[in-house]
Design a protein around this motif. Structure first.
Motif, PDB file in Angstrom:
ATOM      1  N   PRO A  74     -26.277   3.526  -7.535  1.00 54.06           N
ATOM      2  CA  PRO A  74     -26.687   4.855  -7.072  1.00 54.06           C
ATOM      3  C   PRO A  74     -27.507   4.730  -5.792  1.00 54.06           C
ATOM      4  CG  PRO A  74     -27.200   4.524  -9.397  1.00 54.06           C
ATOM      5  CD  PRO A  74     -26.810   3.185  -8.858  1.00 54.06           C
ATOM      6  N   ALA A  75     -27.380   5.721  -4.920  1.00 52.78           N
ATOM      7  CA  ALA A  75     -28.129   5.691  -3.665  1.00 52.78           C
ATOM      8  C   ALA A  75     -29.615   5.761  -3.947  1.00 52.78           C
ATOM      9  CB  ALA A  75     -27.713   6.863  -2.779  1.00 52.78           C
ATOM     10  N   THR A  76     -30.358   4.789  -3.384  1.00 53.68           N
ATOM     11  CA  THR A  76     -31.812   4.760  -3.586  1.00 53.68           C
ATOM     12  C   THR A  76     -32.576   4.802  -2.278  1.00 53.68           C
ATOM     13  OG1 THR A  76     -31.883   2.346  -3.522  1.00 53.68           O
ATOM     14  CG2 THR A  76     -31.507   3.362  -5.674  1.00 53.68           C
ATOM     15  N   GLY A  77     -31.871   4.492  -1.176  1.00 50.83           N
ATOM     16  CA  GLY A  77     -32.551   4.471   0.126  1.00 50.83           C
ATOM     17  C   GLY A  77     -33.329   3.200   0.369  1.00 50.83           C
ATOM     18  N   THR A  78     -33.274   2.224  -0.540  1.00 48.15           N
ATOM     19  CA  THR A  78     -33.993   0.970  -0.345  1.00 48.15           C
ATOM     20  C   THR A  78     -33.010  -0.185  -0.351  1.00 48.15           C
ATOM     21  OG1 THR A  78     -34.351   0.674  -2.713  1.00 48.15           O
ATOM     22  CG2 THR A  78     -36.040   1.882  -1.482  1.00 48.15           C
ATOM     23  N   ALA A  86     -12.461   1.566  -9.121  1.00 54.77           N
ATOM     24  CA  ALA A  86     -13.205   0.409  -9.632  1.00 54.77           C
ATOM     25  C   ALA A  86     -14.299  -0.019  -8.660  1.00 54.77           C
ATOM     26  CB  ALA A  86     -12.241  -0.743  -9.887  1.00 54.77           C
ATOM     27  N   ILE A  87     -14.018   0.036  -7.357  1.00 57.72           N
ATOM     28  CA  ILE A  87     -15.022  -0.358  -6.360  1.00 57.72           C
ATOM     29  C   ILE A  87     -16.175   0.639  -6.328  1.00 57.72           C
ATOM     30  CG2 ILE A  87     -15.404  -0.610  -3.869  1.00 57.72           C
ATOM     31  CD1 ILE A  87     -12.454  -1.722  -3.799  1.00 57.72           C
ATOM     32  N   LEU A  88     -15.860   1.925  -6.358  1.00 62.41           N
ATOM     33  CA  LEU A  88     -16.920   2.935  -6.332  1.00 62.41           C
ATOM     34  C   LEU A  88     -17.773   2.869  -7.598  1.00 62.41           C
ATOM     35  CD1 LEU A  88     -14.876   5.886  -4.809  1.00 62.41           C
ATOM     36  CD2 LEU A  88     -16.662   4.549  -3.674  1.00 62.41           C
TER      37      LEU A  88
END
Length: 434
Positions: free
Chosen positions: A423-427, A416-418
């Motif tokens: 999504p990884a965006t780098g910002t 549930a936490i994940l």
């Protein structure tokens, strides 16, 4: 923002100039680490590359309950880094001892910043977590507001809200709603806690189980356990575990009553807070006793063994024939009864188990624990277990079954936490109105 929320922001800002003095005083008392005081102001960030999840647990019990969740998160997301903050030095010390070796390189520990707006901002801007997880009753208005302004999703897990706390929060209903609304996921540690949280504004609060029940049992050094067993021999051992003021007196009176039937009884008293060792030693003093913090051992001439040390309950749950669970004979709410359940130690519970109510009721109903109310019933129950091996074995089997029911919870929470994490965006999200 509610008026109470604005007041919290003003109070945090107003206290900021004097809080460093308070922190230095705590450091002199051993309650802070002097060279790490900057962390309490949000400094010292060293963010690793990749996704980062921040988890916060205030003290010892909350921190240790997180370990199975940390393991599940690491297994489900191999690239995830875990930033773990605590509010006490004791919790940090025990975490170093208890964290599995496989997690050592993936868990970063810091002390949580105090709830001052600019210190919360410094912490979040330095670490840039992708999501945050708070444990039990850690509700800080400025920290949670700073998370919300940055759009960082947050979860409240193993959430606890006592009836007294719920009544107090009703004096600031707007602030309670604001803070609870900032959590995308709220999972309570009991149905009662979930109902109280829903009433205050966490409309989706759910109960999935008790996270502490899924924790691994406390460890014990095999060599030291063997040494103690050799010293104790065949003596019956009664343990008063993680006791608070008032419980040591009851345990000593029970010791006197039990010894009328079992003259070779050894009673082990382990206060929850080792710094109370001198106080507890004064209570024991009329009896022959030894003190672990001074290197003493439970020799044949000793009636009582004072364990005024930290992190050794795994050792003594394995040694004892029966254990009183502390904070249950006095109105403290009760400590985790599933540690002795996992280690095959029959347990006795007092009437004050509000913090572990559902677990305590399940243990009692299954025959995995006996209820006591005072020193007389404590002595009677302990004597029953120590003299009836069949009863003791039946209790340990029933308690182990109750403990096993919670094994699924860390994996479910981790998923549930994940799922909550972006999504990884780098910002880094831009804070709104800091």
């Amino acid at each position: 923002m509610s008026m109470a929320g604005q007041a919290g922001r003003l109070i945090g800002t107003g206290l900021a100039p004097v809080l460093p003095l308070w922190l230095r005083l705590r450091a002199r008392q051993g309650k802070e680490i002097p060279e790490r005081l900057g962390e309490r102001r949000g400094l010292g960030a060293a963010r690793p590359p990749g996704p980062l999840l921040w988890l916060h647990a205030a003290s010892v019990g909350e921190s240790l309950s997180l370990i199975p969740l940390l393991v599940a998160l690491a297994e489900k997301s191999p690239g995830l880094h875990l930033l773990l903050t605590t509010g006490t030095v004791t919790a940090a010390s025990l975490l170093r001892q208890r964290l599995p070796a496989a997690l050592a390189g993936r868990v970063i520990h810091r002390f949580v910043p105090l709830d001052v707006p600019r210190w919360a901002a410094a912490f979040l801007d330095g670490w840039r977590p992708d999501a945050a997880v708070f444990v039990e009753s850690e509700l800080w208005p400025n920290l949670t507001a700073a998370l919300a302004r940055r759009g960082i999703p947050a979860a409240l897990v193993n959430a606890r809200l006592s009836p007294r706390s719920a009544r107090l929060w009703r004096w600031a209903p707007g602030l309670a709603r604001e803070m609870l609304a900032r959590f995308r996921l709220v999972v309570a540690q009991s149905e009662d806690d979930a109902a109280r949280l829903r009433a205050l504004g966490a409309r989706e609060a759910q109960f999935w189980g008790q996270l502490k029940a899924a924790a691994a049992p406390p460890p014990a050094d095999p060599a030291e356990l063997a040494r103690l067993r050799a010293l104790v021999g065949t003596r019956p051992v009664f343990l008063a575990a993680s006791t608070h003021a008032g419980e040591e007196t009851a345990a000593l009176e029970a010791h006197r009553l039990i010894r009328a039937r079992l003259p070779d009884l050894l009673t082990v008293i382990a206060p929850r807070h080792p710094q109370r060792g001198d106080q507890v030693a004064a209570l024991i003093a009329p009896l022959p006793f030894s003190r672990r913090s001074e290197g003493g051992l439970p020799g044949p001439e000793q009636e009582v063994y004072l364990v005024d040390t930290l992190g050794e309950m795994g050792l003594f749950f394995r040694l004892a024939g029966v254990a009183l669970i502390g904070a249950t004979l006095v109105p403290k709410g009760g400590h985790n009864p599933l540690e002795p359940a996992q280690l095959g130690c029959p347990m006795l519970l007092g009437p004050h188990t509000d913090h572990v109510r559902e677990t305590a009721e399940a243990l009692a109903a299954a025959g995995g624990a006996l209820r006591v109310v005072d020193s007389a019933t404590l002595a009677e129950a302990a004597l029953t277990v120590l003299t009836d091996s069949g009863r003791a074995q039946a209790m340990t089997r029933a308690a182990a079954d109750v403990a096993a029911d919670a094994a699924h919870l860390p994996g479910r929470l981790a998923t549930a936490i994940l799922d909550m994490m972006p999504p990884a965006t780098g910002t880094m999200p831009v804070p709104r109105g800091e």
